[in-house]
Write a protein that holds these residues in place. Structure first.
Motif, short mmCIF file in Angstrom:
data_model
loop_
_atom_site.label_atom_id
_atom_site.label_comp_id
_atom_site.label_asym_id
_atom_site.label_seq_id
_atom_site.Cartn_x
_atom_site.Cartn_y
_atom_site.Cartn_z
N ASN A 183 -62.93 1.43 39.76
CA ASN A 183 -63.86 2.53 39.52
C ASN A 183 -65.02 2.56 40.50
OD1 ASN A 183 -62.69 4.04 37.46
ND2 ASN A 183 -63.36 2.58 35.90
N THR A 184 -65.54 1.39 40.85
CA THR A 184 -66.63 1.37 41.83
C THR A 184 -66.13 1.92 43.16
OG1 THR A 184 -67.67 -0.52 40.76
CG2 THR A 184 -68.26 -0.13 43.05
N THR A 193 -66.38 3.80 29.00
CA THR A 193 -66.84 3.69 30.39
C THR A 193 -66.04 4.49 31.40
OG1 THR A 193 -65.57 1.64 30.32
CG2 THR A 193 -67.96 1.44 30.16
C1 AN7 Z 1 -63.96 1.40 32.99
O1 AN7 Z 1 -65.01 -0.84 39.44
O2 AN7 Z 1 -66.37 -3.71 38.17
O3 AN7 Z 1 -69.45 -5.29 33.31
O4 AN7 Z 1 -65.30 -2.75 40.42
O5 AN7 Z 1 -64.52 0.20 35.48
O6 AN7 Z 1 -70.59 -3.63 34.78
O7 AN7 Z 1 -68.51 -4.77 35.53
C2 AN7 Z 1 -65.60 -1.87 36.94
C3 AN7 Z 1 -66.08 -2.25 35.74
C4 AN7 Z 1 -66.07 -1.45 32.12
C5 AN7 Z 1 -67.18 -3.29 33.31
N1 AN7 Z 1 -65.32 -0.36 32.05
O8 AN7 Z 1 -68.48 -3.06 33.74
C6 AN7 Z 1 -65.34 -2.02 39.42
C7 AN7 Z 1 -65.82 -2.62 38.17
C8 AN7 Z 1 -64.79 0.19 33.15
C9 AN7 Z 1 -65.04 -0.38 34.40
C10 AN7 Z 1 -66.35 -2.07 33.34
C11 AN7 Z 1 -65.82 -1.55 34.49
P1 AN7 Z 1 -69.32 -4.24 34.38
#
Ligand code: AN7
Length: 349
Positions: free
Chosen positions: A88-89, A314
Motif C-alpha cells: 500500500n505504501t 485500513t
Molecule cells: C491495509 O504498505 O506497511 O502498522 O508498506 O497496508 O502502520 O505498518 C502497510 C501497512 C494495516 C499496517 N493495514 O500499518 C506498506 C505497509 C494495511 C496496510 C497496515 C498496513 P502499520
C-alpha cells in the motif's frame, strides 16, 4: 458546502507540517466515511463504527501521510521518492510522486504483495524492485539508500511528515462523533498507524480511546516482544517481522491503557467475509484483522457492553483479488435464456 480538496487544504492544515509556500500535492485524500455497523454492533452489544480508509484515492490510509511527505519532498527539490512496502505504501508513494511530477522507486518483497497494489505501482509509473526477502529487508535497504542526493525516503519510520498526516484520521473521527470513542481497533504491521492514531487523539484533546491493535498470529512480534524472522500470514500488508516503529507502538498501547494481541488467519478471513456479506464493506484481509480482534475480545468477555468502538478498515478489498477469490463464494452457470437463468436461481417460472 465547499468541495473537499484534500487534507492540506482542509481545516486541519494548521496541524500539518507544511509552509505557506509548500505546494499541495493532493489527490483529495481524507474525509473518508465513518459507517455505523449494524451487524457488528448487534453481535457485540456495542456501538461499532467503521472508518473506511479504503475510500482514500489509492485505496488505503497511506494517502493521509503521503500527501504531506510528497508535498514536502517536492518543495525540497527531491528527484526520487523512495519507499519499502508491503504494497500500500508503494501504491500511494507512486501516485503522489506522479501527481507531484517526480519519479518514484518502490522496494517490495518478491512474493507476497497483493496484485492490485502492484498493478497500481505499475500504472502510476514507479520503478518496482522486487527483493528476494521480507519487507524488513526492503526497509533496511531503503534506509541505506535514503542518503543519496535527491532521494526522499517516505516510509513512516521516524518520519514526522507521514505521521502528522496519518494523525488526521483521529481528528475526523472526533469531529464526526463529537468525542473520542471508548475503544479504537486497528491492524498493526510496522507500527506507524497505531502510533499516529494515538498521537492524533492526544493532540486533538477531546477524549482518549483505549487503542486495541491486532497483529496476525504468524507475524506478531509486538505481542511476543521479539522480532519474528520469518513472518507468516496471508494478510500480506501486515506480514512484518521487525516493526520499525516499535517503541512508539508500545507507547500507544500502554499510554492508552490498551493492548496489542494476535489473531489467527482463520479468524481474520472469517471477519473479512463477514464484513463484505453483512455490512457491504469490502476491506482487504489485513484490515479485517481489527474486526477479528474485536470479535475475539467480545467472545472472551473482555469488551464492555455499550462501548463505543471505532475500527479502522485500513485498505480496500479490491487490492487483493486473489484473496477474495480464494475465500468461498458461489457461481452457477446458465444458458443464455431467461428460463434457464430462472432455473439456476431457483425462481418460479
Ligand atoms: C491495509 O504498505 O506497511 O502498522 O508498506 O497496508 O502502520 O505498518 C502497510 C501497512 C494495516 C499496517 N493495514 O500499518 C506498506 C505497509 C494495511 C496496510 C497496515 C498496513 P502499520
Amino acid at each position: 458546502m465547499a468541495p473537499w480538496r484534500g487534507l492540506i487544504d482542509s481545516d486541519y492544515r494548521p496541524r500539518l507540517p507544511v509552509h505557506p509556500g509548500t505546494p499541495a500535492v493532493s489527490l483529495h485524500e481524507g474525509n473518508t466515511p465513518l459507517l455505523y455497523s449494524r451487524h457488528l454492533s448487534g453481535r457485540t452489544g456495542c456501538e461499532v463504527w467503521l472508518k473506511v480508509e479504503g475510500a482514500n484515492p489509492t485505496g488505503s490510509f497511506k494517502d493521509r501521510g503521503m500527501t504531506v511527505a510528497v508535498s514536502r519532498a517536492v518543495e525540497a527539490g527531491a528527484e526520487l521518492v523512495l519507499c519499502a512496502s508491503t504494497g500500500n505504501t508503494s501504491a500511494s508513494a507512486a501516485a503522489y510522486a506522479a501527481r507531484g511530477g517526480i519519479a518514484s522507486a518502490v522496494l517490495v518483497p518478491a512474493s507476497g504483495v497483493a496484485r492490485g497494489k502492484l498493478a497500481q505501482a505499475a500504472r502510476y509509473g514507479a520503478r518496482i524492485v522486487e527483493i528476494g526477502g521480507t519487507f524488513d529487508d526492503c526497509l533496511r535497504i531503503a534506509r541505506a539508500l535514503a542518503t543519496s542526493p535527491g532521494v526522499a525516503l517516505v516510509n513512516s519510520v521516524g518520519n514526522e511528515l507521514r505521521l502528522a498526516g496519518q494523525r488526521t484520521v483521529a481528528y475526523e473521527i472526533v469531529d464526526a462523533l463529537g468525542a473520542a470513542p471508548d475503544i479504537h481497533c486497528l491492524p498493526v504491521g510496522n507500527g506507524g498507524n497505531i502510533t499516529a492514531t494515538w498521537q492524533g487523539y492526544v493532540a486533538y484533546d477531546r477524549g482518549r480511546p483505549r487503542i486495541w491493535g491486532f497483529q496476525a498470529a504468524g507475524a506478531a512480534p509486538l505481542v511476543h516482544g521479539a522480532p519474528v524472522p520469518a513472518p507468516r500470514t496471508d494478510a500480506t500488508a501486515i506480514r512484518v517481522g521487525s516493526p520499525a516503529t516499535w517503541a512508539p507502538a508500545i507507547a500507544a498501547r500502554d499510554e492508552s491503557g490498551g493492548l496489542i494481541a494476535a489473531v489467527p488467519d482463520a479468524e481474520i478471513f472469517a471477519a473479512y467475509r463477514e464484513l463484505g456479506s453483512h455490512d457491504g464493506v469490502f476491506a482487504e484481509p489485513s484490515s479485517a484483522a481489527a474486526v477479528a480482534g474485536l470479535l475475539a475480545r467480545h467472545r472472551a468477555g473482555r469488551l464492555s457492553p455499550g462501548s463505543r468502538v471505532v475500527v479502522t478498515l485500513t485498505g480496500n478489498g479490491l487490492k487483493d483479488p486473489d484473496a477474495a477469490l480464494r475465500a468461498d463464494y458461489s457461481t452457477t452457470s446458465a444458458d443464455p435464456t431467461a428460463p434457464d437463468v430462472a432455473r439456476s436461481l431457483g425462481l418460479a417460472a
